[in-house]
Design an enzyme around this catalytic site. Sequence first.
Site, PDB file in Angstrom:
ATOM      1  N   ALA A 289       0.965  -1.159   0.130  1.00  0.00           N
ATOM      2  CA  ALA A 289       0.145  -0.053  -0.237  1.00  0.00           C
ATOM      3  C   ALA A 289       0.841   1.303   0.108  1.00  0.00           C
ATOM      4  O   ALA A 289       0.519   2.138  -0.736  1.00  0.00           O
ATOM      5  CB  ALA A 289      -1.017   0.107   1.225  1.00  0.00           C
TER       6      ALA A 289
ATOM      7  N   GLU B 263      -9.126 -20.075  -3.289  1.00  0.00           N
ATOM      8  CA  GLU B 263      -8.840 -20.088  -1.821  1.00  0.00           C
ATOM      9  C   GLU B 263     -10.187 -20.007  -1.087  1.00  0.00           C
ATOM     10  O   GLU B 263     -11.443 -20.045  -1.807  1.00  0.00           O
ATOM     11  CB  GLU B 263      -8.118 -18.928  -1.411  1.00  0.00           C
ATOM     12  CG  GLU B 263      -6.597 -18.965  -1.872  1.00  0.00           C
ATOM     13  CD  GLU B 263      -5.748 -17.884  -1.390  1.00  0.00           C
ATOM     14  OE1 GLU B 263      -5.765 -17.593  -0.518  1.00  0.00           O
ATOM     15  OE2 GLU B 263      -4.905 -17.724  -2.463  1.00  0.00           O
TER      16      GLU B 263
ATOM     17  N   HIS C 261      -5.033 -17.231  10.526  1.00  0.00           N
ATOM     18  CA  HIS C 261      -4.989 -18.175   9.371  1.00  0.00           C
ATOM     19  C   HIS C 261      -4.965 -19.495   9.956  1.00  0.00           C
ATOM     20  O   HIS C 261      -4.182 -19.872  10.947  1.00  0.00           O
ATOM     21  CB  HIS C 261      -3.655 -17.873   8.672  1.00  0.00           C
ATOM     22  CG  HIS C 261      -3.689 -18.346   7.296  1.00  0.00           C
ATOM     23  ND1 HIS C 261      -3.672 -19.808   6.886  1.00  0.00           N
ATOM     24  CD2 HIS C 261      -3.699 -17.803   6.152  1.00  0.00           C
ATOM     25  CE1 HIS C 261      -3.596 -20.012   5.819  1.00  0.00           C
ATOM     26  NE2 HIS C 261      -3.703 -18.736   4.948  1.00  0.00           N
TER      27      HIS C 261
ATOM     28  N   ARG D 134     -11.882 -18.588   6.441  1.00  0.00           N
ATOM     29  CA  ARG D 134     -11.031 -18.730   7.610  1.00  0.00           C
ATOM     30  C   ARG D 134     -11.407 -18.952   8.979  1.00  0.00           C
ATOM     31  O   ARG D 134     -10.893 -19.592   9.635  1.00  0.00           O
ATOM     32  CB  ARG D 134      -9.764 -17.829   7.269  1.00  0.00           C
ATOM     33  CG  ARG D 134      -8.868 -17.855   6.327  1.00  0.00           C
ATOM     34  CD  ARG D 134      -7.829 -16.946   6.281  1.00  0.00           C
ATOM     35  NE  ARG D 134      -7.218 -17.343   4.817  1.00  0.00           N
ATOM     36  CZ  ARG D 134      -6.431 -16.327   4.155  1.00  0.00           C
ATOM     37  NH1 ARG D 134      -6.149 -15.092   4.793  1.00  0.00           N
ATOM     38  NH2 ARG D 134      -6.055 -16.462   3.071  1.00  0.00           N
TER      39      ARG D 134
ATOM     40  N   HIS E 238      -3.183 -13.433  11.820  1.00  0.00           N
ATOM     41  CA  HIS E 238      -2.716 -13.179  10.426  1.00  0.00           C
ATOM     42  C   HIS E 238      -3.036 -11.956   9.476  1.00  0.00           C
ATOM     43  O   HIS E 238      -2.016 -11.550   8.963  1.00  0.00           O
ATOM     44  CB  HIS E 238      -3.241 -14.220   9.378  1.00  0.00           C
ATOM     45  CG  HIS E 238      -2.781 -14.311   7.970  1.00  0.00           C
ATOM     46  ND1 HIS E 238      -1.503 -14.461   7.578  1.00  0.00           N
ATOM     47  CD2 HIS E 238      -3.576 -14.149   6.888  1.00  0.00           C
ATOM     48  CE1 HIS E 238      -1.527 -14.404   6.393  1.00  0.00           C
ATOM     49  NE2 HIS E 238      -2.622 -14.133   5.570  1.00  0.00           N
TER      50      HIS E 238
ATOM     51  N   ARG F 138     -11.861 -10.894   6.279  1.00  0.00           N
ATOM     52  CA  ARG F 138     -11.431 -10.945   4.982  1.00  0.00           C
ATOM     53  C   ARG F 138     -11.374 -11.762   4.103  1.00  0.00           C
ATOM     54  O   ARG F 138     -10.896 -13.060   4.445  1.00  0.00           O
ATOM     55  CB  ARG F 138     -10.112 -10.205   5.236  1.00  0.00           C
ATOM     56  CG  ARG F 138      -9.405  -9.904   3.855  1.00  0.00           C
ATOM     57  CD  ARG F 138      -8.260  -9.340   3.779  1.00  0.00           C
ATOM     58  NE  ARG F 138      -7.051 -10.147   4.495  1.00  0.00           N
ATOM     59  CZ  ARG F 138      -6.526 -11.178   4.061  1.00  0.00           C
ATOM     60  NH1 ARG F 138      -6.639 -11.363   2.625  1.00  0.00           N
ATOM     61  NH2 ARG F 138      -5.441 -11.794   4.614  1.00  0.00           N
TER      62      ARG F 138
END
Length: 522
Positions: free
Chosen positions: A27, A124, A238, A284, A345, A380
């Site tokens: 970023a 994923e 995670h 997750r 994570h 997320r």
Amino acid sequence: MREYLVSNEEITEDSTFDVVVIGAGIAGMTAALSIDPKLKVALVSKAPCCESSTYKAQGGMAVAVGADDSISLHIADTLRVGQGVCCEEAVEVLTGEGPKALEYLKSLSAVFSHNDQGLDLTREGGHSRSRVVHYYDYTGKYIAELLDNEVSKRSNICCIIDAFLIDILTDEGSTTGCIIKEGNRLAILKAGAVVIATGGYSGLFARSTNALSSNGDGIAAAYRAGAAIADMEFVQFHPTAFTTLSGKVFLLTEALRGEGAFLRNAVGERFMLNYHASADLAPRDVVSRAILKETQRQRSKAIFLDARHLGRMCLMNRFKQVYAELARNNIAMEQELIPIAPAAHYTIGGIRTDLWGKTNIAGLYACGEAAATGVHGANRLASNSLLEGIVFGRRAAKIINGGTFNTRLSSFIYKSTKKRQGSLPDISLLRDKLEDVAGVARRGQQLKETLNWLQDVSVLDYQEKQAYRVKNAYQLAKLLVQGALMRQESRGGHYRYDFPEKDDSHFKKHIIQQWGMEAMVQ
Ligand code: SIN
């Protein structure tokens, strides 16, 4: 009058820039590179590029470019995984600008992993389509090195490495720069715009896939400057982190499960279908909680990732980094089960911003993991974070390029207060406590006791110099625990044993915390 962590007399020099970007992950570097080259930019980072979370990212970048995919499917997956508290406009921006973000990287000569059909898109957890663009299993390293190389070619960007952000300077509600520590000297960088891209606070947990330096320092500094901080209780664990022989936590990318690997419990059973229809590719938060429940059910901490059936050639070629690291730890992954456990994570909370990285303080911007745009909701979607760095880094730069600059860049005035003698409590004590109390599953009573303890520590009162990082850690821990205590429900990256259900009537909202104000649900 504000108090800063250092006093005027300690400052040895100052310099002036148009824009200061703090943090040199995806970023920060994208923001710095996207700022008008006519502007003088300082890019400040506290650690070498290889310690950033970007560098460690294995999986890839989610972009809806597959033949069977669309932006609306990417939006739907992001919203579903985010559990009802995503900012929908932010999700539209993130996913909609995904293809342009990919083009941007290609324009810097990125060539991602391909197969005969074109880009090799992997799957994923939480995704309904294969949409993760990757470079083998070291996508983050690949992108970080690419951006770093671009930065080095830009004469308007001055890189200040191994420098620690101490405080953001404000004057009458506007940002006027920041104070950094570079080596042994303290310096003021005056600037009309400061961009915080310092990443998250997963390093506050004893077990994290991030570097210990992921301490949330930029978020803590923004909080002291008066920025609104949101969603601190949402922490993504995670599910598949491996502990090396030297005790380091090493990520085993979710792309392994995307390619067909699965979890087994202590007695060798596959268990994820008992918890979610998507089994090992559930979001997750679901997988990490399933692991916790399975260890409780089996009365054994042993959980394994089984990738044996993928075969040596596939594992060695597609998962080069993971294969080599496991081999260094005497595990041949084509033959053996790999012991894993969840680890902190990605942190969803951070500095509240609009869709352009603007905070509530004029001239202060945030992007990437340090920001809370609301794009991730309560959890997320995998591989949305590298995308977030590019999309929101570019947007912050765009708004800065079109803006007017604060030219009244006064130096700060330090107001001294009564100080406590003695040393601050050890940071590893804090990490262990957070792991225990604010990990995958939380209990109100323990959160309350921990908050009382944190209130008692009151780190800013300590005279001890140099302990900036520790002070930041204690401040953020307090915000995290306070948020987790207030959210009396379970949602995404926040699970309470004492409130195991979602409560949409009270908590389909965000918890906002601001210096000197009561935390509120908004
Ligand atoms: C992974 O490779 O499993 C991590 C990717 C991510 O955090 O999105």
